[in-house]
Design a protein around this motif. Structure first.
Motif, PDB file in Angstrom:
ATOM      1  N   GLU A  34       0.590  -0.996   0.025  1.00  0.00           N
ATOM      2  CA  GLU A  34      -0.110   0.036   0.037  1.00  0.00           C
ATOM      3  C   GLU A  34       0.992   1.278   0.043  1.00  0.00           C
ATOM      4  O   GLU A  34       0.487   2.358  -0.692  1.00  0.00           O
ATOM      5  CB  GLU A  34      -0.902   0.033   1.362  1.00  0.00           C
ATOM      6  CG  GLU A  34      -1.837   1.074   1.001  1.00  0.00           C
ATOM      7  CD  GLU A  34      -3.035   1.188   2.146  1.00  0.00           C
ATOM      8  OE1 GLU A  34      -4.009   1.674   1.816  1.00  0.00           O
ATOM      9  OE2 GLU A  34      -2.894   0.565   3.158  1.00  0.00           O
TER      10      GLU A  34
ATOM     11  N   ARG B 259      -1.974   2.833  -7.976  1.00  0.00           N
ATOM     12  CA  ARG B 259      -3.390   3.031  -7.636  1.00  0.00           C
ATOM     13  C   ARG B 259      -4.225   2.093  -8.934  1.00  0.00           C
ATOM     14  O   ARG B 259      -5.297   1.413  -8.507  1.00  0.00           O
ATOM     15  CB  ARG B 259      -3.982   4.358  -7.496  1.00  0.00           C
ATOM     16  CG  ARG B 259      -3.668   5.174  -6.209  1.00  0.00           C
ATOM     17  CD  ARG B 259      -3.666   6.433  -6.340  1.00  0.00           C
ATOM     18  NE  ARG B 259      -2.936   7.164  -5.138  1.00  0.00           N
ATOM     19  CZ  ARG B 259      -2.437   8.496  -5.277  1.00  0.00           C
ATOM     20  NH1 ARG B 259      -2.468   9.069  -6.300  1.00  0.00           N
ATOM     21  NH2 ARG B 259      -1.628   8.717  -4.120  1.00  0.00           N
TER      22      ARG B 259
ATOM     23  N   LYS C 183      -6.604  -1.256  -8.375  1.00  0.00           N
ATOM     24  CA  LYS C 183      -8.134  -1.517  -9.124  1.00  0.00           C
ATOM     25  C   LYS C 183      -8.119  -2.662  -9.574  1.00  0.00           C
ATOM     26  O   LYS C 183      -9.080  -3.633  -9.654  1.00  0.00           O
ATOM     27  CB  LYS C 183      -8.393  -0.383  -9.827  1.00  0.00           C
ATOM     28  CG  LYS C 183      -8.547   1.004  -9.198  1.00  0.00           C
ATOM     29  CD  LYS C 183      -8.717   2.247 -10.123  1.00  0.00           C
ATOM     30  CE  LYS C 183      -8.980   3.590  -9.704  1.00  0.00           C
ATOM     31  NZ  LYS C 183      -9.144   4.575 -10.472  1.00  0.00           N
TER      32      LYS C 183
ATOM     33  N   GLU D 285      -9.343  -4.150   5.972  1.00  0.00           N
ATOM     34  CA  GLU D 285      -9.940  -2.898   5.324  1.00  0.00           C
ATOM     35  C   GLU D 285      -9.841  -2.822   3.837  1.00  0.00           C
ATOM     36  O   GLU D 285     -10.654  -2.519   3.069  1.00  0.00           O
ATOM     37  CB  GLU D 285      -9.240  -1.658   6.039  1.00  0.00           C
ATOM     38  CG  GLU D 285      -9.763  -1.308   7.474  1.00  0.00           C
ATOM     39  CD  GLU D 285      -9.300   0.005   7.883  1.00  0.00           C
ATOM     40  OE1 GLU D 285     -10.191   1.007   8.021  1.00  0.00           O
ATOM     41  OE2 GLU D 285      -8.230   0.335   8.003  1.00  0.00           O
ATOM     42  N   LEU D 286      -8.667  -3.357   3.343  1.00  0.00           N
ATOM     43  CA  LEU D 286      -8.326  -3.373   1.657  1.00  0.00           C
ATOM     44  C   LEU D 286      -9.294  -4.324   1.407  1.00  0.00           C
ATOM     45  O   LEU D 286      -9.452  -4.162  -0.059  1.00  0.00           O
ATOM     46  CB  LEU D 286      -6.999  -3.476   1.751  1.00  0.00           C
ATOM     47  CG  LEU D 286      -5.976  -2.394   1.880  1.00  0.00           C
ATOM     48  CD1 LEU D 286      -4.614  -2.860   1.732  1.00  0.00           C
ATOM     49  CD2 LEU D 286      -6.151  -1.236   1.118  1.00  0.00           C
TER      50      LEU D 286
ATOM     51  N   ARG E 188     -12.416  -4.775   2.083  1.00  0.00           N
ATOM     52  CA  ARG E 188     -13.428  -4.144   2.076  1.00  0.00           C
ATOM     53  C   ARG E 188     -13.294  -3.187   0.971  1.00  0.00           C
ATOM     54  O   ARG E 188     -14.581  -3.192   0.143  1.00  0.00           O
ATOM     55  CB  ARG E 188     -13.540  -3.279   3.394  1.00  0.00           C
ATOM     56  CG  ARG E 188     -15.034  -2.518   3.450  1.00  0.00           C
ATOM     57  CD  ARG E 188     -16.202  -3.658   3.376  1.00  0.00           C
ATOM     58  NE  ARG E 188     -17.590  -2.930   3.657  1.00  0.00           N
ATOM     59  CZ  ARG E 188     -18.269  -3.063   2.555  1.00  0.00           C
ATOM     60  NH1 ARG E 188     -17.954  -3.492   1.163  1.00  0.00           N
ATOM     61  NH2 ARG E 188     -19.617  -2.280   2.426  1.00  0.00           N
ATOM     62  N   GLU E 189     -12.358  -2.597   0.983  1.00  0.00           N
ATOM     63  CA  GLU E 189     -12.041  -1.724  -0.349  1.00  0.00           C
ATOM     64  C   GLU E 189     -12.375  -2.638  -1.864  1.00  0.00           C
ATOM     65  O   GLU E 189     -12.862  -1.781  -2.995  1.00  0.00           O
ATOM     66  CB  GLU E 189     -10.850  -1.039  -0.451  1.00  0.00           C
ATOM     67  CG  GLU E 189     -10.576  -0.079  -1.533  1.00  0.00           C
ATOM     68  CD  GLU E 189      -9.360   0.604  -1.680  1.00  0.00           C
ATOM     69  OE1 GLU E 189      -8.528   0.749  -2.595  1.00  0.00           O
ATOM     70  OE2 GLU E 189      -8.670   0.692  -0.736  1.00  0.00           O
TER      71      GLU E 189
END
Length: 525
Positions: free
Chosen positions: A319, A368, A372, A410-411, A413-414
């Motif tokens: 990250e 980034r 995706k 959390e990632l 979840r993203e």
């Protein structure tokens, strides 16, 4: 010399404070009262329930009422003499977390096992797969101590790096593995040594095929970081077909998805030993793969799922590539990151993962986009029934043990996972990938007493699982911290998660004081 002095000084300081007041138990009987259960299989929360444990086995899960209705005490399980009650009314209980990619510190980082274990346990991690470390003997010694609960530690599964040697473990008399028969011999010796599996980084196709076939024949599991040095001839699809049970990170997956090339589009001045080259170009790799939902993309995914192949993405560990400032300034570094570990993270041509030679906006934008495309594959893999697990790979790239595991959630979840799917990834999926789902991974009668108890609802906000908790504003306009794991229970032993964190914090403070050390920001001091 400065770094060498620092490492020596840290190890001389020892690995923490005394163990008293960090845990209690085990007990002949343990009853956890009035908790809301999130059991790890994807089912929604249910409570209040009482959970009864006897001799480290769950013997009863009893619904004892309804939300907002007074509990009928006469219908609750009764405590036996010598037993322990834990009042958890209003709290949430989950299965113990499984970290599928947990390195037990490192000499270069100055991080000893006691420091790492306490950070893991403070974040509810009760089982760890170590994908190669300081040697199989060292890891197996810690595994034995953990199994006997002689140390504060998660349950450990030891995966040896393919070809790794250690004291008493030299099946090839220190010769490198260069033939299929040597590979098979090494694999057999690794199993005899007591390892739980193998961590591969890649090798010649005939070597990989032989090693994986032999490992599978022995009933052991495997992981692979498909390093660029071998991936052009052997990608994830080759490994899965040969019997690999899980892949680490994402290396080798875009290569399996190539349609118009067989090697990554390397710049012609690329040098793998230059880690900025390595990680900068890696940030452009997913764009070179087949487009999401295209025929080839679907074909590769469906074949991997048909082979019962596990993805362990470790999204968190890269990250910083997409937001270096955020990773550097994570609020837990000040109190919980060792001075030697902080130094290890800094830009360096030598330290692994310290690739910030000239890192800027262009590199972050590329990463980034990389995320995706990567997350799209991982989420769809889960949607089609593929197994995705939760792993951290901490100790590198500004990711700290324990804290990084929650960031991994959390990632996910993203990436598109429902919070219940994330909990399943962190519990049942990990247990299945390790072949331990009959013992851990869900809260069910007959399974071991591994639990995470937290005062806040983690489904509403995963940040409440961080040791530092989550920021919240009260009705009185007061800023407070809520959450943080309250209890981590492993093998029926109750660990005070906040006391474990406090112990780590004191250790870090002592080391900083002895070294007169402050966290530095290069060029800004």
């Amino acid at each position: 010399m400065k770094k060498l002095f620092l490492l020596v000084a840290l190890f001389q300081l020892g690995s923490g404070l005394a163990q008293e007041n960090l845990s209690e138990g085990p007990f002949s009987q343990l009853i956890i009262r009035g908790v809301t259960l999130i059991n790890g299989n994807g089912a929604p929360p249910r409570g209040p329930v009482d959970i009864v444990v006897e001799d480290n086995k769950i013997t009863k899960i009893q619904v004892v009422g309804y939300p907002g209705v007074k509990i009928d005490e006469s219908k609750r399980p009764q405590l036996k003499p010598g037993g322990k009650e834990l009042n958890c009314e209003g709290m949430y209980l989950l299965p113990g977390f499984v970290d599928m990619h947990g390195h037990i510190g490192g000499i270069a980082q100055g991080a000893d096992y006691d420091y790492v274990f306490k950070l893991w346990m403070a974040h509810g991690i009760t089982t760890v797969r170590e994908p190669a470390g300081r040697g199989v003997d060292w890891t197996l010694d810690l595994k034995q101590k953990s199994s006997k609960n002689e140390i504060v530690a998660p349950r450990i599964l030891a995966y040896t790096a393919f070809g790794q040697k250690s004291s008493g473990f030299n099946p090839l008399n220190d010769a490198p593995i260069s033939t299929p028969e040597q590979a098979r011999k090494w694999v057999r010796a690794n199993a005899e040594r007591g390892a739980d599996g193998i961590k591969f980084f890649g090798a010649a196709p005939e070597i990989m095929a032989a090693a994986l076939e032999e490992n599978k024949k022995l009933g052991l599991r495997s992981a692979c970081h498909h390093a660029q040095l071998d991936v052009a001839r052997w990608n994830v699809l080759h490994s899965a077909r040969a019997g690999l049970t899980s892949m680490e990170h994402w290396y080798g997956l875009p290569e399996a998805l190539f349609e118009d090339k067989t090697v990554q589009d390397y710049p012609l001045d690329y040098n793998y030993q230059n880690e900025q080259h390595r990680f900068e170009e890696a940030g452009k790799l997913w764009k070179q793969a087949a487009k999401p939902y295209s025929e080839h993309w679907n074909k590769v995914m469906d074949e991997l799922i048909s082979l019962d192949f596990t993805l362990d993405p470790t999204l968190n560990i890269y990250e910083a590539s997409r937001d270096l400032h955020r990773a550097r300034r994570a609020e837990w570094h000040e109190d919980y990151t060792l001075p030697s570990l902080w130094d290890f993270y800094q830009p360096s041509k030598i330290s692994h993962g310290s690739y910030w030679h000239d890192w800027g906006t262009e590199q972050e934008v590329a990463w980034r986009e990389n995320y995706k495309l990567w997350m799209t594959f991982v989420n769809e893999y889960k949607n089609r029934g593929g197994r995705v697990t939760t792993g951290s790979d901490s100790g590198f790239i500004f990711q700290l043990y324990g804290f990084a595991y929650i960031r991994e959630m959390e990632l996910l979840r993203e990436a598109g996972f429902h919070p219940l799917e994330i909990i399943r990834s962190a519990t049942l999926n990990g247990a299945e990938a390790l072949g331990m789902d009959d013992k851990i991974g869900t809260v069910a009668v007959g399974k071991l007493a591994d639990f995470v108890v937290v005062s806040e609802n983690p489904l509403k906000n995963l940040k409440v699982l961080y040791g530092t908790g989550a920021i919240k504003l009260t009705e009185d306009n007061e800023v407070v911290r809520v959450g943080g794991v309250t209890y981590t229970i492993k093998d029926g032993i109750i660990y005070d998660a906040k006391a474990l964190l406090q112990d780590v914090k004191k250790t870090v403070q002592q080391q900083k004081q002895k070294l007169n050390y402050k966290i530095k920001q290069p060029g800004l001091e």
